[in-house]
Design a protein around this motif. Sequence first.
Motif, PDB file in Angstrom:
ATOM      1  N   LEU A   1       0.977  -1.221   0.060  1.00  0.00           N
ATOM      2  CA  LEU A   1      -0.055   0.026   0.004  1.00  0.00           C
ATOM      3  C   LEU A   1       0.836   1.288  -0.082  1.00  0.00           C
ATOM      4  CD1 LEU A   1      -2.791   1.281   0.586  1.00  0.00           C
ATOM      5  CD2 LEU A   1      -2.264   1.042   2.909  1.00  0.00           C
ATOM      6  N   ALA A   2       1.974   1.260   0.843  1.00  0.00           N
ATOM      7  CA  ALA A   2       2.827   2.504   0.697  1.00  0.00           C
ATOM      8  C   ALA A   2       3.245   2.758  -0.419  1.00  0.00           C
ATOM      9  CB  ALA A   2       3.812   2.197   2.068  1.00  0.00           C
TER      10      ALA A   2
ATOM     11  N   LEU B   1       0.456   3.366   8.568  1.00  0.00           N
ATOM     12  CA  LEU B   1       0.350   3.201   7.169  1.00  0.00           C
ATOM     13  C   LEU B   1      -0.735   2.816   6.778  1.00  0.00           C
ATOM     14  CD1 LEU B   1       4.385   1.994   5.979  1.00  0.00           C
ATOM     15  CD2 LEU B   1       3.276   4.430   6.118  1.00  0.00           C
ATOM     16  N   ASP B   2      -1.891   2.920   7.589  1.00  0.00           N
ATOM     17  CA  ASP B   2      -3.095   2.631   6.956  1.00  0.00           C
ATOM     18  C   ASP B   2      -3.817   3.387   6.172  1.00  0.00           C
ATOM     19  OD1 ASP B   2      -3.372   0.559   9.009  1.00  0.00           O
ATOM     20  OD2 ASP B   2      -4.152   1.795  10.485  1.00  0.00           O
TER      21      ASP B   2
ATOM     22  N   ARG C   1      -5.681   0.993  -8.320  1.00  0.00           N
ATOM     23  CA  ARG C   1      -4.027   0.236  -8.072  1.00  0.00           C
ATOM     24  C   ARG C   1      -3.233   0.715  -9.592  1.00  0.00           C
ATOM     25  NH1 ARG C   1      -3.624  -5.257  -5.253  1.00  0.00           N
ATOM     26  NH2 ARG C   1      -1.550  -4.147  -5.092  1.00  0.00           N
ATOM     27  N   MET C   2      -3.540   1.948  -9.753  1.00  0.00           N
ATOM     28  CA  MET C   2      -2.291   2.258 -11.127  1.00  0.00           C
ATOM     29  C   MET C   2      -1.034   2.302 -10.784  1.00  0.00           C
ATOM     30  SD  MET C   2      -5.127   5.801 -11.865  1.00  0.00           S
ATOM     31  CE  MET C   2      -3.808   6.100 -13.262  1.00  0.00           C
ATOM     32  N   GLY C   3      -0.509   1.891  -9.635  1.00  0.00           N
ATOM     33  CA  GLY C   3       0.809   2.137  -9.512  1.00  0.00           C
ATOM     34  C   GLY C   3       1.384   0.606  -9.385  1.00  0.00           C
ATOM     35  N   VAL C   4       0.584  -0.183  -9.292  1.00  0.00           N
ATOM     36  CA  VAL C   4       0.877  -1.800  -8.908  1.00  0.00           C
ATOM     37  C   VAL C   4       2.001  -2.119 -10.248  1.00  0.00           C
ATOM     38  CG1 VAL C   4      -0.975  -2.868 -10.297  1.00  0.00           C
ATOM     39  CG2 VAL C   4       0.049  -4.131  -8.284  1.00  0.00           C
TER      40      VAL C   4
END
Length: 644
Positions: free
Chosen positions: A519-520, A547-548, A573-576
């Motif tokens: 997530l971070a 980091l929630d 989730r465009m950065g996955v």
Amino acid sequence: MTSNNTHRGWSSRTAREGRFNAPLRAFLRTETGGARLVLVAAVVALAWTNLHVRSYESLWGTSLSVQLGDWSLSHDLRTWVNSGLMTFFFLVAGLELRREFDIGELRERRRLALPMLAGFGGMLLPIGIYLAINAGHTTAAGWGAVMATDTALALGALAVFGPRFSDRLRGFLLTVSVVDDVLAIVVLAIAYPKHPSPMALLVAVGIFAVVLLVRGCGVRFGPIYALLGVAAWVAVSKSGVDPVAVGLVMGLLTYAYAPGRGDLQRATDQFRLFREQPTPQLARMARAGLTSAVSPNERLQTLYHPWASYVVVPLFALANAGIVIDGELLGRAVTSPVTLGVVVAYVVGKPAGIVATSWLVARLSGNRFRPPVGWLAVAGVGTVSGIGFTVALLIATHALSGPALDEAKLGILVATLGASLVTWLVFRTAGRMSPARRTRALLGVTEGIVDLMLPVDEQRDHMRGPVEAPVTVVEYGDFECPYCGQAESVVRELLADFANVRYVWRHLPLTDVHSHAQLAAEAAEAAGAQGAFWEMHDLLLTHQHALDPAEVLGYAEQLGLDPDQFREHMVKRMGVDRVAEDVDSADLSGVTGTPTFFINGRRHHGAYDMAALSAAVKGAFASAKLRPEYHPRDPGHRESGPAT
């Protein structure tokens, strides 16, 4: 400034790391510490012998027998040390050579050619010198005593006399000296057998065949190999060949490898099962999983290397260095072909053989094969290789006896002191050169091995510092990893001290141990889409325990980012894919833990405190200055991200 206490013990890593080899720095620390003990033991042996020679010889001549039914094996204490305990010393030498061959400098096979040939040349010329001086004498049989290098003492001397940026130099010396040791043991086994027994030797060969069969079947149970090793040692001992060869062979047969992601994931899963249900059965499974993730080579080095350096070799020196130094021995030694042969062979022949062979190989190959260091450093490796103490004494005790053995021991002691003095002079000369000439003389122009499989891409990677800086530091990190958080302050200090360094962050979220790491990483990419990657990077590392999703969204608002755009980037989730690319590049480069640093493509091993990283960066600057394309640039050259 960061305190030393903050960085103490930073050679630790997260659970996924599973270091595939003991760092060379740790190896050298053990060797230099062991070298001090060897010197102390040698001095004690000399003092003991000259004060009370009878008690010295009486102790080491005491018989010790092992009997099982009608079978028995009996040796005096000196032989048990020389042929028994020294087996562990050569086991460590074999393990180290195998590690270098599998995952070290020699994994690039062409790099093996020059050190091997230099090792050959560094043995053949001393042997020729010794034989020439001893021609026509029965002492010519002692030619094997001038072959090898004492790795521990040589590395210790290099640590004292050598240059600051000498990891490559030490690696070259380690390769040459271990090749020397391997060939010396072969010579010891073939040229100096005692009461040879072909049948016992055939039994030993059969046992080694069983070792290969068991290894081929994938058996990892250590006691089986220990039992086979002991059986082989007894068989070789009965054959008349010095059984120290067993340690060398067993070391060379032991693989070194990097732990795979699957091994580490299984170890993590097994530990989690134990954490949820702490039963003895699950404890055994967790222990087995952790053990299997580390190569047998590293496990054995961790176990035996300190014992070999701090116990075995000092005991060997104590048992063998004792000689009565009186007027009679000194009078004989001045004209003794044995003493003169040993001293000239080691002090003159070793460096001349190594340097001449290296030069010939480089010249005849059109510099396709050349030393990984400069020519003055090659000379330094040659001179320090003249320290043959341990192996020289071992072979001398097999090849010579009586007065000739005492003369050889005296020659070995004198050669050790002489080689150390000449090594000091060589590096003292380097210290008087201008910085540019000294750098070229010590480092040469050979490019080091590049461990970073995916090169830095200015259009893709997240960078701080000048885009065209001569030194690039790449970190694979995890925003939830506490060690990455500690390393961040060091990176900041590094960039402040070295304006002409660029720094690259690549994601390696350890999702099996850090639940918010992925997530971070995606949050940093979402911020990067709005031009605020580094600002988010800094906030995430500052608030590693918060980091929630809601807290990460709060950081985006704190930075003044468009909350809707940021939320959409995260939801979709465009950065996955971008994070996955970094993870794939980490796998290609053998990265299994965080933080892992690469400096100009070369993996940085050991601590990552300010002192260690600064030394590595300075070494990279020195190497970069030797490249023709290097041009010093304005420290204020444009940056790809804020440095503060």
